[in-house]
Design an enzyme around this catalytic site. Structure first.
Site, short mmCIF file in Angstrom:
data_model
loop_
_atom_site.label_atom_id
_atom_site.label_comp_id
_atom_site.label_asym_id
_atom_site.label_seq_id
_atom_site.Cartn_x
_atom_site.Cartn_y
_atom_site.Cartn_z
N ALA A 25 0.79 -1.23 0.00
CA ALA A 25 0.00 0.00 0.00
C ALA A 25 0.83 1.28 0.00
O ALA A 25 0.28 2.36 -0.24
CB ALA A 25 -0.93 0.00 1.22
N ILE A 56 0.84 2.16 -7.29
CA ILE A 56 -0.61 2.28 -7.33
C ILE A 56 -1.26 1.90 -6.01
O ILE A 56 -2.43 2.21 -5.78
CB ILE A 56 -1.22 1.44 -8.48
CG1 ILE A 56 -0.85 -0.05 -8.34
CG2 ILE A 56 -0.75 1.96 -9.82
CD1 ILE A 56 -1.47 -0.92 -9.42
N LEU A 79 5.73 -10.35 1.97
CA LEU A 79 5.10 -11.42 1.19
C LEU A 79 6.06 -12.53 0.78
O LEU A 79 5.62 -13.65 0.52
CB LEU A 79 4.44 -10.83 -0.06
CG LEU A 79 3.07 -10.19 0.17
CD1 LEU A 79 2.71 -9.29 -0.99
CD2 LEU A 79 2.00 -11.25 0.38
N THR A 105 7.09 -13.95 -4.06
CA THR A 105 6.47 -12.69 -3.66
C THR A 105 5.16 -12.44 -4.39
O THR A 105 4.13 -12.13 -3.77
CB THR A 105 7.43 -11.52 -3.93
OG1 THR A 105 8.68 -11.76 -3.27
CG2 THR A 105 6.83 -10.20 -3.44
N SER A 145 -0.64 -8.51 -14.74
CA SER A 145 -0.04 -7.56 -15.68
C SER A 145 -0.09 -8.15 -17.08
O SER A 145 -0.12 -9.37 -17.26
CB SER A 145 1.42 -7.32 -15.29
OG SER A 145 2.12 -6.67 -16.32
N TYR A 169 17.10 -19.30 -15.69
CA TYR A 169 16.36 -18.13 -15.21
C TYR A 169 16.50 -16.95 -16.15
O TYR A 169 17.60 -16.59 -16.57
CB TYR A 169 16.85 -17.75 -13.82
CG TYR A 169 16.19 -16.52 -13.22
CD1 TYR A 169 14.91 -16.60 -12.67
CD2 TYR A 169 16.85 -15.29 -13.20
CE1 TYR A 169 14.32 -15.48 -12.10
CE2 TYR A 169 16.27 -14.17 -12.63
CZ TYR A 169 15.00 -14.26 -12.09
OH TYR A 169 14.41 -13.16 -11.52
#
Length: 322
Positions: A37, A41, A89, A136, A170, A192
């Site tokens: 938060a 955004i 997270l 995450t 997204s 990766y």
């Protein structure tokens, strides 16, 4: 294209702001959690939820930053109801601690906005030994949602108001590996690619919402789950982008297009607030939104119901190991 402000069936476009898509909506009596938060955004999501009367719980890594944002919003909106709670997270222990403390607070939960995310860092593992972006962006939110679902069910039942779970994905899901999600190679450092791994985590957000919605419908629960693309937004999400680091020309170029091509944060928060609050979305579940309108994910894996089920089982095993 959004830059022309074309409106979709909802009456909104990519140029619509968070305040515009929630105009006239009274969220008094609703309690919402917003992860991430204090940046991007998440800031305007928190502010506009408070502006519309919701009690907002900011789930943030940096509690001091959360307190400063709370202070700032209260200066603008003295009647705002905002709490700040710590949440990392990438750590399942932190997610469990947050959920336990939230449940102990006896607060209801009407809206869960899984907004936080990281993008394209170098390869690393979370405290639980999971590739950091997947940990995450997906696993942390999957566990958080799982742990708070009973509270949401109880709230929906007792309030007779629809609960809404919002997962911020997204259009970057299009950059995922060809399989969409490499369930057998999540931690494969040798193969990766930071952008493909980011895309993979965003496909996971879409499929999580899809499978969760299916399960909630089967159960007959008055809770919806949807995912969305917030837009190409001028935030610090791409701070790990190696194309920009140390490249003055790239930075100058980015600065020059920010105002003309990248959405402002107040526009970027619009779609998730539309999905979280707008009456037009009542009863809609398992869908993908873009520019405050229904849309479709851009790849086959992101629409694959079987992959969604496999991801669910895979994620459940991951969270039960810890």
């Amino acid at each position: 294209m959004w830059i022309f402000g074309w409106k979709g069936p909802s009456g909104f476009s990519a140029r619509s702001t968070a305040e515009e898509v929630t105009e006239g909506i009274d969220a008094t009596g609703l309690t919402a959690i917003v992860t991430g938060a204090t940046s991007g955004i998440g800031v305007d999501t928190t502010r506009v939820l408070a502006l519309r009367g919701a009690h907002v719980v900011m789930a943030v890594r940096n509690v001091e930053a959360g307190k400063k944002l709370k202070e700032s919003i209260l200066n603008e909106i003295p009647s705002a109801k905002i709490d700040v709670m710590q949440l990392e997270l990438s750590s399942m222990a932190s997610v469990r601690k947050f959920a336990s403390e939230y449940i102990a607070s006896c607060l209801p939960l009407n809206i869960l906005i899984n907004n936080a995310g990281i993008m394209a860092p170098p390869f690393s593992l979370s405290p639980d030994g999971i590739e950091l972006q997947f940990a995450t962006n997906h696993v942390g939110h999957f566990l958080l949602t799982h742990l708070l679902l009973d509270t949401m069910k109880k709230t929906a039942r007792e309030s007779n108001r629809e609960g809404r779970i919002v997962l911020v994905s997204s259009d970057g899901h299009k950059f995922a590996y060809n399989e969409g999600i490499r369930l057998d190679k999540i931690n494969n450092e040798a193969e990766y690619n930071c952008y493909r791994a980011y895309g993979q985590s965003k496909v996971a957000n879409i499929l999580h919402a899809k499978e969760l919605a299916r399960r909630l419908k089967e159960e007959g629960v008055n809770i919806t789950a949807n995912s969305l693309h917030p837009g190409e937004i001028a935030t610090n999400l791409a701070r790990n982008n190696g194309l920009l680091n140390g490249n003055i020309y790239a930075h100058q170029c980015l600065d020059s297009i920010k105002l003309s091509m990248l959405r402002r944060v107040i526009q970027g928060a619009a779609t998730q607030l539309y999905v979280a609050l707008h009456p037009q979305v009542k009863g809609v579940s398992g869908e993908f939104f873009k520019d405050s309108n229904l849309s479709k994910p851009g790849t086959a894996p992101a629409q694959d119901e079987e992959l969604a089920k496999q991801l669910w089982d895979f994620s459940m095993k991951m969270i039960k190991k810890q």
